[in-house]
Scaffold this motif. Structure first.
Motif, PDB file in Angstrom:
ATOM      1  N   THR A  73      40.229  44.812  11.967  1.00 45.83           N
ATOM      2  CA  THR A  73      39.864  43.517  11.397  1.00 45.83           C
ATOM      3  C   THR A  73      38.731  42.958  12.233  1.00 45.83           C
ATOM      4  O   THR A  73      38.886  42.766  13.448  1.00 45.83           O
ATOM      5  N   VAL A  74      37.594  42.720  11.602  1.00 41.51           N
ATOM      6  CA  VAL A  74      36.435  42.187  12.308  1.00 41.51           C
ATOM      7  C   VAL A  74      36.575  40.674  12.401  1.00 41.51           C
ATOM      8  O   VAL A  74      36.965  40.009  11.432  1.00 41.51           O
ATOM      9  N   THR A  75      36.275  40.116  13.566  1.00 36.50           N
ATOM     10  CA  THR A  75      36.310  38.668  13.766  1.00 36.50           C
ATOM     11  C   THR A  75      34.914  38.173  14.152  1.00 36.50           C
ATOM     12  O   THR A  75      34.041  38.962  14.504  1.00 36.50           O
ATOM     13  N   ARG A  76      34.728  36.869  14.112  1.00 34.46           N
ATOM     14  CA  ARG A  76      33.419  36.299  14.448  1.00 34.46           C
ATOM     15  C   ARG A  76      33.161  36.322  15.947  1.00 34.46           C
ATOM     16  O   ARG A  76      32.042  36.536  16.388  1.00 34.46           O
ATOM     17  N   THR A  77      34.209  36.082  16.727  1.00 39.84           N
ATOM     18  CA  THR A  77      34.040  36.030  18.178  1.00 39.84           C
ATOM     19  C   THR A  77      35.171  36.797  18.849  1.00 39.84           C
ATOM     20  O   THR A  77      36.209  37.095  18.239  1.00 39.84           O
ATOM     21  N   GLU A  78      34.981  37.080  20.134  1.00 40.35           N
ATOM     22  CA  GLU A  78      36.021  37.765  20.882  1.00 40.35           C
ATOM     23  C   GLU A  78      37.225  36.853  21.101  1.00 40.35           C
ATOM     24  O   GLU A  78      38.361  37.315  21.197  1.00 40.35           O
ATOM     25  N   THR A  79      36.980  35.551  21.156  1.00 41.21           N
ATOM     26  CA  THR A  79      38.086  34.602  21.286  1.00 41.21           C
ATOM     27  C   THR A  79      38.982  34.646  20.054  1.00 41.21           C
ATOM     28  O   THR A  79      40.212  34.630  20.154  1.00 41.21           O
ATOM     29  N   GLU A  80      38.367  34.720  18.864  1.00 40.50           N
ATOM     30  CA  GLU A  80      39.155  34.859  17.637  1.00 40.50           C
ATOM     31  C   GLU A  80      39.950  36.160  17.656  1.00 40.50           C
ATOM     32  O   GLU A  80      41.088  36.213  17.195  1.00 40.50           O
ATOM     33  N   ALA A  81      39.352  37.216  18.204  1.00 41.85           N
ATOM     34  CA  ALA A  81      40.052  38.500  18.295  1.00 41.85           C
ATOM     35  C   ALA A  81      41.279  38.380  19.190  1.00 41.85           C
ATOM     36  O   ALA A  81      42.348  38.945  18.898  1.00 41.85           O
ATOM     37  N   LEU A  82      41.148  37.646  20.292  1.00 40.88           N
ATOM     38  CA  LEU A  82      42.272  37.443  21.200  1.00 40.88           C
ATOM     39  C   LEU A  82      43.408  36.707  20.503  1.00 40.88           C
ATOM     40  O   LEU A  82      44.586  37.091  20.613  1.00 40.88           O
ATOM     41  N   ILE A  83      43.074  35.662  19.760  1.00 40.03           N
ATOM     42  CA  ILE A  83      44.099  34.887  19.053  1.00 40.03           C
ATOM     43  C   ILE A  83      44.787  35.745  17.994  1.00 40.03           C
ATOM     44  O   ILE A  83      46.021  35.746  17.863  1.00 40.03           O
ATOM     45  N   LEU A  84      44.007  36.496  17.227  1.00 36.59           N
ATOM     46  CA  LEU A  84      44.582  37.353  16.190  1.00 36.59           C
ATOM     47  C   LEU A  84      45.450  38.451  16.806  1.00 36.59           C
ATOM     48  O   LEU A  84      46.514  38.781  16.273  1.00 36.59           O
ATOM     49  N   GLU A  85      45.007  39.012  17.918  1.00 41.73           N
ATOM     50  CA  GLU A  85      45.807  40.041  18.600  1.00 41.73           C
ATOM     51  C   GLU A  85      47.186  39.503  18.958  1.00 41.73           C
ATOM     52  O   GLU A  85      48.214  40.155  18.713  1.00 41.73           O
ATOM     53  N   ASN A  86      47.235  38.303  19.531  1.00 45.22           N
ATOM     54  CA  ASN A  86      48.519  37.709  19.910  1.00 45.22           C
ATOM     55  C   ASN A  86      49.411  37.475  18.695  1.00 45.22           C
ATOM     56  O   ASN A  86      50.620  37.703  18.736  1.00 45.22           O
ATOM     57  N   GLN A  87      48.804  37.015  17.594  1.00 45.12           N
ATOM     58  CA  GLN A  87      49.592  36.775  16.382  1.00 45.12           C
ATOM     59  C   GLN A  87      50.186  38.072  15.840  1.00 45.12           C
ATOM     60  O   GLN A  87      51.356  38.117  15.429  1.00 45.12           O
ATOM     61  N   LEU A  88      49.389  39.141  15.849  1.00 44.94           N
ATOM     62  CA  LEU A  88      49.865  40.422  15.317  1.00 44.94           C
ATOM     63  C   LEU A  88      50.918  41.051  16.222  1.00 44.94           C
ATOM     64  O   LEU A  88      51.884  41.652  15.744  1.00 44.94           O
ATOM     65  N   ILE A  89      50.744  40.920  17.537  1.00 45.49           N
ATOM     66  CA  ILE A  89      51.741  41.463  18.462  1.00 45.49           C
ATOM     67  C   ILE A  89      53.076  40.772  18.246  1.00 45.49           C
ATOM     68  O   ILE A  89      54.141  41.400  18.216  1.00 45.49           O
ATOM     69  N   LYS A  90      53.024  39.459  18.063  1.00 45.02           N
ATOM     70  CA  LYS A  90      54.265  38.708  17.869  1.00 45.02           C
ATOM     71  C   LYS A  90      54.941  39.079  16.553  1.00 45.02           C
ATOM     72  O   LYS A  90      56.172  39.216  16.492  1.00 45.02           O
ATOM     73  N   SER A  91      54.162  39.254  15.485  1.00 42.72           N
ATOM     74  CA  SER A  91      54.757  39.512  14.174  1.00 42.72           C
ATOM     75  C   SER A  91      55.125  40.987  13.963  1.00 42.72           C
ATOM     76  O   SER A  91      56.137  41.288  13.340  1.00 42.72           O
ATOM     77  N   LEU A  92      54.315  41.907  14.490  1.00 37.22           N
ATOM     78  CA  LEU A  92      54.519  43.337  14.228  1.00 37.22           C
ATOM     79  C   LEU A  92      55.357  44.037  15.291  1.00 37.22           C
ATOM     80  O   LEU A  92      55.938  45.088  15.024  1.00 37.22           O
ATOM     81  N   LYS A  93      55.388  43.486  16.518  1.00 38.21           N
ATOM     82  CA  LYS A  93      56.130  44.083  17.632  1.00 38.21           C
ATOM     83  C   LYS A  93      55.819  45.577  17.778  1.00 38.21           C
ATOM     84  O   LYS A  93      56.704  46.428  17.619  1.00 38.21           O
ATOM     85  N   PRO A  94      54.589  45.923  18.086  1.00 37.16           N
ATOM     86  CA  PRO A  94      54.202  47.341  18.190  1.00 37.16           C
ATOM     87  C   PRO A  94      54.981  48.078  19.280  1.00 37.16           C
ATOM     88  O   PRO A  94      55.412  47.486  20.278  1.00 37.16           O
ATOM     89  N   ARG A  95      55.135  49.379  19.086  1.00 38.23           N
ATOM     90  CA  ARG A  95      55.985  50.172  19.984  1.00 38.23           C
ATOM     91  C   ARG A  95      55.405  50.321  21.387  1.00 38.23           C
ATOM     92  O   ARG A  95      56.140  50.520  22.353  1.00 38.23           O
ATOM     93  N   TYR A  96      54.086  50.252  21.523  1.00 41.26           N
ATOM     94  CA  TYR A  96      53.470  50.532  22.819  1.00 41.26           C
ATOM     95  C   TYR A  96      52.812  49.306  23.460  1.00 41.26           C
ATOM     96  O   TYR A  96      52.238  49.416  24.533  1.00 41.26           O
ATOM     97  N   ASN A  97      52.883  48.170  22.844  1.00 40.48           N
ATOM     98  CA  ASN A  97      52.377  46.944  23.476  1.00 40.48           C
ATOM     99  C   ASN A  97      53.421  46.371  24.420  1.00 40.48           C
ATOM    100  O   ASN A  97      54.630  46.491  24.169  1.00 40.48           O
TER     101      ASN A  97
END
Length: 623
Positions: A73-97
Motif C-alpha cells: 500500500t503506497v502512502t503519501r509520507t513515511e509518517t502515514e506508513a508508520l501509522i498504517l503499519e501500526n493499524q495493520l499489526i493490531k488488526s492482522l496480528k502477523p505471525r512474525y511481527n
C-alpha cells in the motif's frame, strides 16, 4: 491424486514493479495468513533487501520460505506508513511481527463524550465513547487524579441514570466537588471550559493550563468580577503547587522512561511514567516477540505500537537507540499536537530513573518466566493425565449461572499456553428453556458456540471442560454430536463427595472418573480455568439480573404514559426512590391520582394490582 504444490514466490520479480514511494508491505502465506507487516520509506529498496544475497537470521529465512505472495500500500509520507503499519499489526496480528499484547486490566481515567461529560475510572474494553487517559500503574494513582480533578474543576462523576433523574443537588455538590449540572446550577459554556482545563491537566500540559487560568483571572478582574478572579487565583495556586511536588533535573516531570530485558525470545518492557510532576509508578509489559531475540527490534516495535494508541508525553527516555527515531518523533508530535523527544543518552536524575527501570524490567521478567514455567508444568501434567499427543494449545470451559432459574447465563472462557485469553471470552444469554434447567442451558450454549465454528470453519479447543456432572457432560456431548464436531477432549469437572477444592472428580469420555487430588498440577490448571469460568458466568448473570430488576415496569401499567413516567422518576430520583415510596407519596406526584398510585405500588412490589377499569373503594368498619 496428490495435491500440486503452490508456486514458489519470486521476490526479485515482484520487486521490479515496485515504486520507490513510501508505504506498507504485507507478506502472506499460502493459507492466506499474514506473516509480516512492515513499513518503508522506499518500498522497492526495503522489500528488495529481503531477497538479496545478504545473510539473514534463521527467523527471517523461515518467514521468507512461507511467503506465497505480497501486497503493498503506497502512502503519501513515511509518517502515514508508520501509522498504517501500526493499524495493520493490531488488526492482522502477523505471525512474525513483535506484538504488543492488549492488557485491559490496567485502569484509565475516562472523560465521556457527552453534552455534560462525566469523569471516572475505567477498566476493560473501551466501549464507552470518550477520551481515555492512562494507563495508570495502580487504582490509587487514578483515585488521586480523580480527587484532584473533582476538587479543581468540579466535574460530575455520577452515572447517566442518576444524572438524568435528579431533582436536587447531591452531596458531591454540597462538599464542593461537583458543579451540579444535573439541576442546571452551571452554564453549559462554563462546564465545557472546566472540561477543557481538566483535559489540559490530564495531558500534562499544566503550563498551558496556568496561562489560560491567568488570562481568565485578569479578564475577571477587568470586569470587576472579583469573586471569580479569586476563584481562578486559587486554581492557579493549586496547579502551581502540583507542579512543585516533583521535579526532574529542575523541571516539572512529564516523561516516560522505558527499559527492556530479554532472555532468549522472552521480553519485558518496563515503563516508568511521570505526568505533570506526579510519579504514576511502573508498569511491566510482556510483548509477544514471535521469535525475535533482538532487544532493539522489540523495543522499537513496542514504542511504535504503544504510542500509536496512547498519547505520548513530551519526552520519552529509552535505554538504547532505536531505528526510525526521528520518524517516530514526527508521528508522535502530530498525535500529541506538540513537540515529542525520544532520547537514549541521558544524565543526572534521568539516568538514575533509567537504571531503576532496567533493574525492575529484569526482576519482572524473571518473575514472569517463573510463572510461565509453572504454567507449562501444569499443562504438561494435564497432557499426561488425559493422554494427549501434544500440549493443549487451547482450553475452553463452560459454566452456567442463574438464581432459581432467573436470568440464566452461560460463560465460555479460553486459556492458551500462556494463560487466559480474555479477548476471546464469551457469554450466552440462555432463552427458551424452563428456568433452572441446567442441562438444556448447557446444550444450548455448546450448540451456539460450536455451530458458529462449524459454519465459519472457526477454531475449536483441544480440551473442553464442562463445569458439572454426568448430566451436563452428556448434554455437551450430544450438542457436539449433533454438529458433527470431532477431535475435542471433553472433560467434566464435578464436585467430589466432600464438595471442597481439591476433591473434584474428572469425568473422561471413556467413562473413567479420576480423582487427581489437590496436589496434582493438572487439577490445579483445571481449577484455575474452571474458577475463571465460574467468575465470568456469575458476573454476567448478576449484570443481566440487575438489568431486568432495574428495568422500569411502569410502561406496563395502564394510565402511565411517557409524561407521567418522567414525572415519577424525576420526583423520586429514579426507580429505586419510587419503589421505596408509599401510596400516599406516589399520589402527590402531578398527574397521579390515588387509584393510579395504588396500581403503581402494587406493580412495583409484585402485588395484585387493582383493576384499572374499576374504581377502588375503601370500606371502613367502625365495629
Amino acid at each position: 491424486m496428490s495435491k500440486a504444490k503452490p508456486p514458489v514466490f519470486d521476490g526479485k520479480d515482484f520487486v521490479r514493479n515496485l515504486s520507490t514511494a513510501p508505504g506498507v508491505y504485507r507478506m502472506i502465506a499460502a493459507d492466506e495468513g499474514v506473516l509480516y507487516v512492515g513499513k518503508a520509506g522506499a518500498l522497492r529498496n526495503r522489500v528488495s533487501s529481503y531477497f538479496n544475497a545478504t545473510p539473514k537470521s534463521a527467523r527471517i529465512m523461515a518467514m521468507l520460505a512461507q511467503v506465497a505472495r505480497m501486497e503493498v500500500t503506497v502512502t503519501r509520507t513515511e509518517t502515514e506508513a508508520l501509522i498504517l503499519e501500526n493499524q495493520l499489526i493490531k488488526s492482522l496480528k502477523p505471525r512474525y511481527n513483535v506484538l504488543l499484547r492488549d492488557d485491559k486490566s490496567y485502569p484509565y481515567v475516562l472523560m465521556t463524550n457527552e453534552a455534560w461529560p462525566r469523569i471516572s475510572m475505567h477498566r476493560g474494553p473501551r466501549a464507552v465513547p470518550g477520551r481515555y487517559f492512562g494507563p495508570y500503574a495502580s487504582v490509587l494513582a487514578v483515585r488521586e487524579t480523580l480527587n484532584l480533578i473533582h476538587k479543581l474543576f468540579r466535574l460530575r462523576s455520577c452515572e447517566d441514570s442518576v444524572f438524568r433523574n435528579r431533582s436536587r443537588p447531591c452531596l458531591q455538590h454540597q462538599i464542593g466537588r461537583c458543579s451540579a449540572p444535573c439541576v442546571g446550577m452551571v452554564q453549559a459554556r462554563d462546564y465545557a471550559q472546566s472540561v477543557q482545563r481538566a483535559t489540559l491537566l490530564l495531558e500534562g500540559r499544566s503550563d498551558e493550563l496556568t496561562d489560560d487560568l491567568g488570562k481568565a483571572m485578569e479578564a475577571a478582574s477587568a470586569r470587576l468580577d472579583f469573586e471569580e478572579a479569586a476563584r481562578l487565583r486559587d486554581l492557579v495556586v493549586s496547579v502551581r503547587s502540583l507542579q512543585a511536588r516533583q521535579y526532574v533535573d529542575g523541571r516539572a516531570a512529564d516523561l516516560d522512561v522505558l527499559a527492556i530485558a530479554m532472555q532468549g525470545a522472552a521480553a519485558c518492557v518496563l515503563l516508568l511514567a511521570f505526568r505533570d510532576g506526579r510519579n504514576l509508578g511502573t508498569r511491566a509489559f510482556f510483548p509477544k516477540t514471535n521469535g525475535s531475540d533482538s532487544p532493539t527490534e522489540v523495543l522499537a516495535a513496542f514504542v511504535s505500537q504503544y504510542y500509536g494508541e496512547q498519547t505520548p508525553p513530551g519526552e520519552i527516555v529509552l535505554d538504547r537507540e532505536i531505528p526510525d527515531r526521528e520518524l517516530l518523533e514526527q508521528a508522535f508530535a502530530a498525535t500529541a499536537e506538540r513537540k515529542v523527544q525520544i532520547k537514549a543518552s541521558v544524565r543526572g536524575e534521568r539516568a538514575g530513573y533509567l537504571d531503576m527501570a532496567r533493574r525492575n524490567a529484569e526482576m519482572a521478567l524473571a518473575s514472569e518466566r517463573t510463572s510461565h514455567a509453572a504454567q507449562h508444568a501444569r499443562a504438561e501434567a494435564l497432557r499426561e493425565m488425559l493422554g494427549l499427543a501434544a500440549l493443549p494449545s487451547r482450553i475452553e470451559c463452560f459454566d452456567i449461572s442463574h438464581t432459581m432459574g432467573e436470568a440464566t447465563v452461560a460463560s465460555c472462557v479460553v486459556f492458551d499456553a500462556e494463560g487466559p485469553v480474555r479477548g476471546q471470552y464469551r457469554r450466552y444469554n440462555i432463552t427458551g428453556i424452563v428456568g433452572g434447567d441446567d442441562y438444556a442451558a448447557m446444550h444450548q450454549a455448546i450448540g451456539r458456540r460450536f455451530r458458529r465454528a462449524v459454519e465459519e470453519s472457526g477454531v475449536v479447543p483441544d480440551v473442553l471442560l464442562i463445569d458439572g456432572g454426568a448430566g451436563q457432560v452428556a448434554q455437551a456431548r450430544a450438542a457436539l454430536d449433533d454438529l458433527g464436531v470431532e477431535g475435542v477432549m471433553l472433560v467434566g469437572v464435578a464436585k467430589g463427595v466432600a464438595r471442597r477444592a481439591g476433591d473434584e472428580e474428572l469425568l473422561l469420555p471413556d467413562g473413567r472418573i479420576l480423582h487427581p487430588g489437590a496436589e496434582s498440577p493438572a487439577l490445579q490448571l483445571i481449577q484455575q480455568v474452571r474458577d475463571e469460568a465460574h467468575r465470568f458466568a456469575i458476573t454476567g448473570h448478576r449484570g443481566r439480573r440487575q438489568k431486568v430488576r432495574n428495568s422500569s415496569r411502569l410502561e406496563d401499567i395502564p394510565g402511565i404514559g411517557p409524561r407521567r413516567r418522567a414525572n415519577l422518576l424525576r420526583h423520586f430520583g429514579g426507580l429505586g426512590g419510587l419503589k421505596a415510596a408509599g401510596v400516599e407519596e406516589i399520589s402527590r406526584v402531578e398527574g397521579v391520582n390515588a387509584a393510579l398510585a395504588e396500581r403503581i405500588y402494587a406493580t412495583l412490589h409484585g402485588l395484585q394490582a387493582p383493576d384499572a377499569a374499576m374504581p377502588t373503594t375503601t370500606t371502613r368498619s367502625d365495629g
